[in-house]
Design an enzyme around this catalytic site. Structure first.
Site, PDB file in Angstrom:
ATOM      1  N   ARG A   1       0.894  -1.168   0.000  1.00  0.00           N
ATOM      2  CA  ARG A   1       0.000   0.000   0.000  1.00  0.00           C
ATOM      3  C   ARG A   1       0.921   1.203   0.000  1.00  0.00           C
ATOM      4  O   ARG A   1       1.992   1.187   0.609  1.00  0.00           O
ATOM      5  CB  ARG A   1      -0.878   0.025   1.244  1.00  0.00           C
ATOM      6  CG  ARG A   1      -1.501  -1.325   1.587  1.00  0.00           C
ATOM      7  CD  ARG A   1      -2.941  -1.455   1.168  1.00  0.00           C
ATOM      8  NE  ARG A   1      -3.477  -2.740   1.638  1.00  0.00           N
ATOM      9  CZ  ARG A   1      -4.439  -3.408   1.032  1.00  0.00           C
ATOM     10  NH1 ARG A   1      -4.990  -2.944  -0.066  1.00  0.00           N
ATOM     11  NH2 ARG A   1      -4.876  -4.543   1.522  1.00  0.00           N
ATOM     12  N   CYS A   2       0.528   2.234  -0.715  1.00  0.00           N
ATOM     13  CA  CYS A   2       1.382   3.420  -0.851  1.00  0.00           C
ATOM     14  C   CYS A   2       0.487   4.657  -0.782  1.00  0.00           C
ATOM     15  O   CYS A   2       0.133   5.237  -1.813  1.00  0.00           O
ATOM     16  CB  CYS A   2       2.123   3.328  -2.196  1.00  0.00           C
ATOM     17  SG  CYS A   2       3.200   4.712  -2.547  1.00  0.00           S
TER      18      CYS A   2
ATOM     19  N   ASP B   1      -9.853  -1.257  -7.154  1.00  0.00           N
ATOM     20  CA  ASP B   1     -10.295   0.117  -7.463  1.00  0.00           C
ATOM     21  C   ASP B   1      -9.272   1.185  -7.079  1.00  0.00           C
ATOM     22  O   ASP B   1      -9.045   2.136  -7.824  1.00  0.00           O
ATOM     23  CB  ASP B   1     -11.577   0.427  -6.678  1.00  0.00           C
ATOM     24  CG  ASP B   1     -12.806  -0.163  -7.345  1.00  0.00           C
ATOM     25  OD1 ASP B   1     -12.693  -0.632  -8.477  1.00  0.00           O
ATOM     26  OD2 ASP B   1     -13.874  -0.152  -6.695  1.00  0.00           O
TER      27      ASP B   1
ATOM     28  N   ASP C   1     -12.022 -10.275  -3.358  1.00  0.00           N
ATOM     29  CA  ASP C   1     -13.313  -9.798  -2.841  1.00  0.00           C
ATOM     30  C   ASP C   1     -14.457  -9.757  -3.866  1.00  0.00           C
ATOM     31  O   ASP C   1     -15.608  -9.629  -3.479  1.00  0.00           O
ATOM     32  CB  ASP C   1     -13.171  -8.386  -2.247  1.00  0.00           C
ATOM     33  CG  ASP C   1     -12.175  -8.321  -1.103  1.00  0.00           C
ATOM     34  OD1 ASP C   1     -11.894  -9.370  -0.504  1.00  0.00           O
ATOM     35  OD2 ASP C   1     -11.667  -7.215  -0.818  1.00  0.00           O
TER      36      ASP C   1
ATOM     37  N   ASP D   1     -15.298  -7.356  -5.613  1.00  0.00           N
ATOM     38  CA  ASP D   1     -16.044  -6.124  -5.351  1.00  0.00           C
ATOM     39  C   ASP D   1     -15.736  -5.000  -6.340  1.00  0.00           C
ATOM     40  O   ASP D   1     -15.876  -3.825  -6.013  1.00  0.00           O
ATOM     41  CB  ASP D   1     -15.774  -5.649  -3.910  1.00  0.00           C
ATOM     42  CG  ASP D   1     -14.306  -5.322  -3.673  1.00  0.00           C
ATOM     43  OD1 ASP D   1     -13.463  -5.682  -4.510  1.00  0.00           O
ATOM     44  OD2 ASP D   1     -14.005  -4.696  -2.632  1.00  0.00           O
TER      45      ASP D   1
ATOM     46  N   ARG E   1     -13.733  -7.434   2.704  1.00  0.00           N
ATOM     47  CA  ARG E   1     -13.733  -5.983   2.995  1.00  0.00           C
ATOM     48  C   ARG E   1     -15.173  -5.539   3.255  1.00  0.00           C
ATOM     49  O   ARG E   1     -15.801  -6.084   4.148  1.00  0.00           O
ATOM     50  CB  ARG E   1     -13.113  -5.201   1.847  1.00  0.00           C
ATOM     51  CG  ARG E   1     -12.504  -3.870   2.316  1.00  0.00           C
ATOM     52  CD  ARG E   1     -11.920  -3.104   1.165  1.00  0.00           C
ATOM     53  NE  ARG E   1     -10.723  -3.709   0.642  1.00  0.00           N
ATOM     54  CZ  ARG E   1      -9.529  -3.109   0.598  1.00  0.00           C
ATOM     55  NH1 ARG E   1      -9.410  -1.894   1.060  1.00  0.00           N
ATOM     56  NH2 ARG E   1      -8.494  -3.715   0.097  1.00  0.00           N
TER      57      ARG E   1
ATOM     58  N   GLY F   1     -23.655 -24.915   2.843  1.00  0.00           N
ATOM     59  CA  GLY F   1     -24.950 -25.230   3.450  1.00  0.00           C
ATOM     60  C   GLY F   1     -25.149 -24.555   4.796  1.00  0.00           C
ATOM     61  O   GLY F   1     -25.645 -25.169   5.746  1.00  0.00           O
TER      62      GLY F   1
ATOM     63  N   GLU G   1     -26.626 -22.283   7.812  1.00  0.00           N
ATOM     64  CA  GLU G   1     -27.982 -21.985   8.286  1.00  0.00           C
ATOM     65  C   GLU G   1     -28.275 -20.485   8.182  1.00  0.00           C
ATOM     66  O   GLU G   1     -29.402 -20.087   7.922  1.00  0.00           O
ATOM     67  CB  GLU G   1     -28.155 -22.453   9.739  1.00  0.00           C
ATOM     68  CG  GLU G   1     -28.512 -23.920   9.906  1.00  0.00           C
ATOM     69  CD  GLU G   1     -27.450 -24.889   9.397  1.00  0.00           C
ATOM     70  OE1 GLU G   1     -26.256 -24.583   9.541  1.00  0.00           O
ATOM     71  OE2 GLU G   1     -27.812 -25.931   8.839  1.00  0.00           O
TER      72      GLU G   1
ATOM     73  N   GLU H   1     -16.691 -10.286   6.730  1.00  0.00           N
ATOM     74  CA  GLU H   1     -15.765  -9.346   7.398  1.00  0.00           C
ATOM     75  C   GLU H   1     -16.383  -7.956   7.557  1.00  0.00           C
ATOM     76  O   GLU H   1     -16.164  -7.277   8.570  1.00  0.00           O
ATOM     77  CB  GLU H   1     -14.498  -9.251   6.531  1.00  0.00           C
ATOM     78  CG  GLU H   1     -13.465  -8.278   7.023  1.00  0.00           C
ATOM     79  CD  GLU H   1     -12.312  -8.109   6.031  1.00  0.00           C
ATOM     80  OE1 GLU H   1     -12.435  -8.545   4.861  1.00  0.00           O
ATOM     81  OE2 GLU H   1     -11.296  -7.536   6.436  1.00  0.00           O
TER      82      GLU H   1
ATOM     83  N   ARG I   1      -6.364 -15.748   1.285  1.00  0.00           N
ATOM     84  CA  ARG I   1      -5.725 -14.961   0.215  1.00  0.00           C
ATOM     85  C   ARG I   1      -4.531 -15.686  -0.395  1.00  0.00           C
ATOM     86  O   ARG I   1      -3.975 -15.227  -1.391  1.00  0.00           O
ATOM     87  CB  ARG I   1      -5.301 -13.605   0.794  1.00  0.00           C
ATOM     88  CG  ARG I   1      -5.813 -12.462  -0.026  1.00  0.00           C
ATOM     89  CD  ARG I   1      -5.771 -11.168   0.682  1.00  0.00           C
ATOM     90  NE  ARG I   1      -4.459 -10.737   1.118  1.00  0.00           N
ATOM     91  CZ  ARG I   1      -4.233  -9.568   1.720  1.00  0.00           C
ATOM     92  NH1 ARG I   1      -5.233  -8.746   1.916  1.00  0.00           N
ATOM     93  NH2 ARG I   1      -3.046  -9.223   2.110  1.00  0.00           N
TER      94      ARG I   1
HETATM   95  P1  ADP Z   1      -7.023  -1.987  -4.065  1.00  0.00           P
HETATM   96  O1  ADP Z   1      -6.229  -1.610  -5.261  1.00  0.00           O
HETATM   97  O2  ADP Z   1      -7.055  -3.459  -3.833  1.00  0.00           O
HETATM   98  O3  ADP Z   1      -8.397  -1.339  -4.054  1.00  0.00           O
HETATM   99  P2  ADP Z   1      -6.093  -0.012  -2.111  1.00  0.00           P
HETATM  100  O4  ADP Z   1      -7.394   0.707  -2.058  1.00  0.00           O
HETATM  101  O5  ADP Z   1      -5.353  -0.224  -0.852  1.00  0.00           O
HETATM  102  O6  ADP Z   1      -6.243  -1.468  -2.766  1.00  0.00           O
HETATM  103  O7  ADP Z   1      -5.156   0.789  -3.130  1.00  0.00           O
HETATM  104  C1  ADP Z   1      -3.883   0.292  -3.464  1.00  0.00           C
HETATM  105  C2  ADP Z   1      -2.960   1.447  -3.719  1.00  0.00           C
HETATM  106  O8  ADP Z   1      -3.440   2.227  -4.817  1.00  0.00           O
HETATM  107  C3  ADP Z   1      -2.837   2.430  -2.572  1.00  0.00           C
HETATM  108  O9  ADP Z   1      -1.951   2.015  -1.582  1.00  0.00           O
HETATM  109  C4  ADP Z   1      -2.315   3.660  -3.309  1.00  0.00           C
HETATM  110  O10 ADP Z   1      -0.939   3.507  -3.592  1.00  0.00           O
HETATM  111  C5  ADP Z   1      -3.080   3.582  -4.641  1.00  0.00           C
HETATM  112  N1  ADP Z   1      -4.266   4.439  -4.555  1.00  0.00           N
HETATM  113  C6  ADP Z   1      -5.383   4.216  -3.859  1.00  0.00           C
HETATM  114  N2  ADP Z   1      -6.261   5.238  -3.976  1.00  0.00           N
HETATM  115  C7  ADP Z   1      -5.649   6.151  -4.757  1.00  0.00           C
HETATM  116  C8  ADP Z   1      -6.022   7.456  -5.237  1.00  0.00           C
HETATM  117  N3  ADP Z   1      -7.187   8.025  -4.933  1.00  0.00           N
HETATM  118  N4  ADP Z   1      -5.146   8.109  -6.043  1.00  0.00           N
HETATM  119  C9  ADP Z   1      -3.951   7.537  -6.354  1.00  0.00           C
HETATM  120  N5  ADP Z   1      -3.542   6.341  -5.928  1.00  0.00           N
HETATM  121  C10 ADP Z   1      -4.365   5.636  -5.143  1.00  0.00           C
HETATM  122  O1  F6P Z   2      -8.960  -6.872  -0.574  1.00  0.00           O
HETATM  123  C1  F6P Z   2      -8.578  -8.123  -0.112  1.00  0.00           C
HETATM  124  C2  F6P Z   2      -8.573  -8.141   1.384  1.00  0.00           C
HETATM  125  O2  F6P Z   2      -8.074  -9.395   1.812  1.00  0.00           O
HETATM  126  C3  F6P Z   2      -9.927  -7.855   2.035  1.00  0.00           C
HETATM  127  O3  F6P Z   2     -10.774  -8.971   2.004  1.00  0.00           O
HETATM  128  C4  F6P Z   2      -9.494  -7.401   3.403  1.00  0.00           C
HETATM  129  O4  F6P Z   2     -10.421  -6.523   3.981  1.00  0.00           O
HETATM  130  C5  F6P Z   2      -8.219  -6.639   3.117  1.00  0.00           C
HETATM  131  O5  F6P Z   2      -7.718  -7.126   1.893  1.00  0.00           O
HETATM  132  C6  F6P Z   2      -7.142  -6.798   4.169  1.00  0.00           C
HETATM  133  O6  F6P Z   2      -6.072  -6.013   3.805  1.00  0.00           O
HETATM  134  P1  F6P Z   2      -4.661  -5.976   4.553  1.00  0.00           P
HETATM  135  O7  F6P Z   2      -3.771  -6.937   3.816  1.00  0.00           O
HETATM  136  O8  F6P Z   2      -4.188  -4.573   4.387  1.00  0.00           O
HETATM  137  O9  F6P Z   2      -4.905  -6.392   5.964  1.00  0.00           O
END
Ligand code: ADP
Ligand code: F6P
Length: 322
Positions: free
Chosen positions: A76-77, A107, A131, A133, A175, A189, A191, A227, A257
């Site tokens: 993550r950045c 996304d 996910d 999603d 998530r 299955g 409940e 979750e 994962r």
């Molecule tokens: P995912 O790609 O699975 O949705 P994250 O939401 O954590 O996971 O986003 C992954 C990385 O994408 C972030 O750590 C960041 O580097 C970049 N990112 C997320 N949102 C933005 C944004 N609004 N603008 C630019 N880079 C972003």
């Molecule tokens: O997006 C995949 C996922 O495993 C989600 O299901 C969960 O909420 C999240 O990533 C956990 O992220 P992290 O690795 O930052 O704990």
């Protein structure tokens, strides 16, 4: 068409997902087939900023299709959201003669790709997340492996739960989305299936359901909790107190994962990876590869991010009758 693409980069970003390696391999092999040079970018956008970039040859992606995780690493950045950091990243791409980048992630990662595209680096996204999603696509790489891993684990918990005549709450990932919970809930299955899109937080209903099932002679009561609802441990305590039936919570966590990708994940990741390399070679930019109605298509990232999708209501409703 747009600029000529001679060198492309590939990175994985956000949470890893089984099948990402198959996608990396396909991007690299198809791009090389198209006459491009391929650069591996390590640790997502963080690695790009740190210039962790090296050329990737066809042989470098040999033997990875069956491996879980991502050979490139992911990170993550948060600072990548800042405009000056994005401009710097584009400059780094130019320095390394990278004309286009394939970003495999969710996304959030697409927003980063969008920013690079604004700065003149051609970008293509590939949906990689367990996910499911991402609204623009019916499939995201990793989902099939994750639900199969979770399903097998849940079967095991169900065995011991039945032996002890207990109630089990099993929390699965996702998530804020309930797709993993819905699929496992039906396949195991369960409940009760609790998903954030539908849950009304009426715990008494669950308690009544457990008591009724016990009267009918059921030895177990399996609750799949997403979750996005969480709090499985405290829920178990409350349910045990209200029903008098021993109740245990199991949070499956990160094991969902990992692991070797299923055939479906390897196959779809391979096609999406090759597709991404092809449209990048055609000069397309700011696009995301999707699987919709049995077809591989690509959408503008802006358009893709504006899309919404919801849990299939019919499938959720019938799960209650099974
Ligand atoms: P995912 O790609 O699975 O949705 P994250 O939401 O954590 O996971 O986003 C992954 C990385 O994408 C972030 O750590 C960041 O580097 C970049 N990112 C997320 N949102 C933005 C944004 N609004 N603008 C630019 N880079 C972003
Ligand atoms: O997006 C995949 C996922 O495993 C989600 O299901 C969960 O909420 C999240 O990533 C956990 O992220 P992290 O690795 O930052 O704990």
């Amino acid at each position: 068409m747009g600029k000529e693409i001679k060198t492309i980069g590939v990175l994985t970003s956000g949470g890893d997902a089984p099948g990402m390696n198959a996608a990396i391999r396909a991007v690299a092999r198809e791009a090389i087939h198209n006459g491009c040079r391929v650069m591996a970018i390590k640790r997502g956008y963080k690695g790009l900023l740190n210039e962790e970039i090296e050329e990737m040859k066809s042989v470098d992606v040999a033997g990875i299709i069956q491996q879980g995780g991502t050979i490139l690493g992911t990170a993550r950045c948060p600072e990548f959201k800042e405009p000056e950091v994005q401009a710097m990243a584009a400059e780094i791409c130019r320095k390394h003669e990278i004309d286009g980048i394939v970003v495999i992630g969710g996304d959030g990662s697409y927003r980063g790709a969008q920013a690079l595209a604004r700065h003149g680096i051609n970008t293509i996204g590939i949906p990689g997340t367990i996910d499911l999603d991402i609204a623009c696509t019916e499939y995201t790489i990793g989902f099939d492996t994750a639900i199969n891993t979770a399903m097998e684990a849940i079967d095991k918990v169900k065995d011991t739960s039945s032996s002890h005549e207990r109630c089990s709450i099993i929390e699965v990932m996702g998530r804020r989305a309930g797709y993993i919970a819905l699929w496992c809930g039906i396949a195991n299955g369960a409940e009760d299936i609790l998903i954030p899109e539908e849950y009304d937080y009426d715990e008494q209903k669950i308690v009544d359901h457990i008591i009724m099932n016990r009267r009918y002679g059921k030895k177990h009561h399996l609750i799949i909790n997403a979750e996005g609802i969480g709090h499985s441990t405290s829920m178990a305590r409350r349910i045990e107190a209200a029903t008098g039936i021993e109740t245990r919570a199991t949070i499956l966590g990160y094991m969902q994962r990992g692991g070797s990708p299923t055939c479906k994940d390897r196959y779809i990741a391979s096609i999406m990876g090759a597709y991404a390399a092809d449209i990048l070679a055609q000069g397309k930019t700011n696009r995301v590869v999707c699987y919709t109605g049995g077809q591989y298509v690509d959408y503008d990232i802006e358009e893709a991010l504006a899309m919404t999708k919801s849990i299939p209501e019919y499938e959720f409703q019938i799960s209650k009758n099974l």
